[in-house]
Design a protein around this motif. Sequence first.
Motif, PDB file in Angstrom:
ATOM      1  N   ARG A 145       0.910  -1.200   0.044  1.00  0.00           N
ATOM      2  CA  ARG A 145       0.082  -0.095   0.037  1.00  0.00           C
ATOM      3  C   ARG A 145       0.865   1.249   0.094  1.00  0.00           C
ATOM      4  NH1 ARG A 145      -2.851  -1.823   5.444  1.00  0.00           N
ATOM      5  NH2 ARG A 145      -3.753  -3.501   4.840  1.00  0.00           N
ATOM      6  N   HIS A 178       2.749  -2.634   5.405  1.00  0.00           N
ATOM      7  CA  HIS A 178       2.369  -2.792   3.950  1.00  0.00           C
ATOM      8  C   HIS A 178       2.871  -1.531   2.898  1.00  0.00           C
ATOM      9  CE1 HIS A 178      -0.608  -5.764   4.659  1.00  0.00           C
ATOM     10  NE2 HIS A 178      -1.144  -5.257   5.863  1.00  0.00           N
ATOM     11  N   ASP A 185      -1.251  -9.943   3.853  1.00  0.00           N
ATOM     12  CA  ASP A 185      -2.410 -10.411   4.773  1.00  0.00           C
ATOM     13  C   ASP A 185      -3.008 -11.690   3.785  1.00  0.00           C
ATOM     14  OD1 ASP A 185      -2.201  -8.271   6.349  1.00  0.00           O
ATOM     15  OD2 ASP A 185      -3.681  -7.309   5.562  1.00  0.00           O
ATOM     16  N   GLU A 234      -3.127 -10.627  14.949  1.00  0.00           N
ATOM     17  CA  GLU A 234      -3.407 -10.732  13.680  1.00  0.00           C
ATOM     18  C   GLU A 234      -2.830 -12.133  12.777  1.00  0.00           C
ATOM     19  OE1 GLU A 234      -2.801  -7.309  11.321  1.00  0.00           O
ATOM     20  OE2 GLU A 234      -4.085  -5.850  12.581  1.00  0.00           O
ATOM     21  N   TRP A 236      -3.567 -13.329  10.410  1.00  0.00           N
ATOM     22  CA  TRP A 236      -3.367 -13.291   8.677  1.00  0.00           C
ATOM     23  C   TRP A 236      -2.065 -12.382   8.374  1.00  0.00           C
ATOM     24  CZ3 TRP A 236      -6.804 -10.838  11.953  1.00  0.00           C
ATOM     25  CH2 TRP A 236      -7.037  -9.429  12.137  1.00  0.00           C
ATOM     26  N   HIS A 237      -1.543 -11.502   9.101  1.00  0.00           N
ATOM     27  CA  HIS A 237      -0.730 -10.450   8.839  1.00  0.00           C
ATOM     28  C   HIS A 237       0.582 -11.145   8.907  1.00  0.00           C
ATOM     29  CE1 HIS A 237       0.934  -6.116   8.384  1.00  0.00           C
ATOM     30  NE2 HIS A 237       2.119  -6.819   9.066  1.00  0.00           N
TER      31      HIS A 237
HETATM   32 ZN   LIG Z   1      -1.767  -6.532   7.272  1.00  0.00          ZN
END
Ligand SMILES: [Zn+2]
Length: 274
Positions: A145, A178, A185, A234, A236-237
């Motif tokens: 990002r 990111h 993710d 988290e 997923w991260h």
């Molecule tokens: Zn993330």
Amino acid sequence: MAGNKRPLPMRLRRLITLSVAGALVIGVTGLFGLPKLLSEHVAQLPDSIQNIADQVQAKPVTIFDPPKYSIDEAGSIWAVVNKQRQISPLKYKPSRLSYPTFPKPKIQNPYGLQLRTEAALAAEQLAASMQEAGLGNLILNSGFRTYKNQQGLYNRTKDTRGLAVAEKLSARPGHSEHQLGLAADFSVQGEGCVIMVCFGKTEAGAWLAENAHQQGFIVRYPRGYKAITGFQYEPWHFRYVGVELATEMKVKAIATLEEFWSLESAPDYAAPAG
Ligand SMILES: [Zn+2]
């Protein structure tokens, strides 16, 4: 003096007695002690081999002292970014970004995301390993990002759900991994719990936590480390740090980058939210 058998002097007799006694003691120890000594050595052997194996597996600490890569520069795969450590330069953008090449791009990269090239290649390998393990298709839900993307995400959360939620759930612009292009993710097709804490309890989520280091990824926000990382669990991260560091952390069972590099904990931002 010939033929005159004089008794041995007292001193000499004592010496002989002592010598015989000494020889006996040594002999007995030798007879009974040796097997014990041997068996002790044999018993120790597997341990010694294990130690050598451990040393071979765990990369020498000297690689990290001094660090091979910077932990301060945004362009380094070891860069540590958290609530206390802003990305420098603030609007950094990686020079090399790639779309990971997955076998099923429409499923595995539905949003057409990029990662820094090293991380993209590692994500491809991770997806292949998951397939081999019979765990299905790895999906990339978020990757690189820009500073502006992050600003938009943070502001949207702030506008719709309030400042407190924005601060809790999304990193402030300039504080997101990111933006480094090194965070991904992940979810896994058919496992559900997409970007949810329950992902950690799915078979694929547990497998990723256990094996992702082999491709250089770590769970960046593990459960129970909010006081150190500043973020809730988290599962997923994943953060790409390279196989060397990810493996070193796994071997040493060090859960966070902050602890590995003996950095200050980063539960909160230095400046209040504006
Ligand atoms: Zn993330």
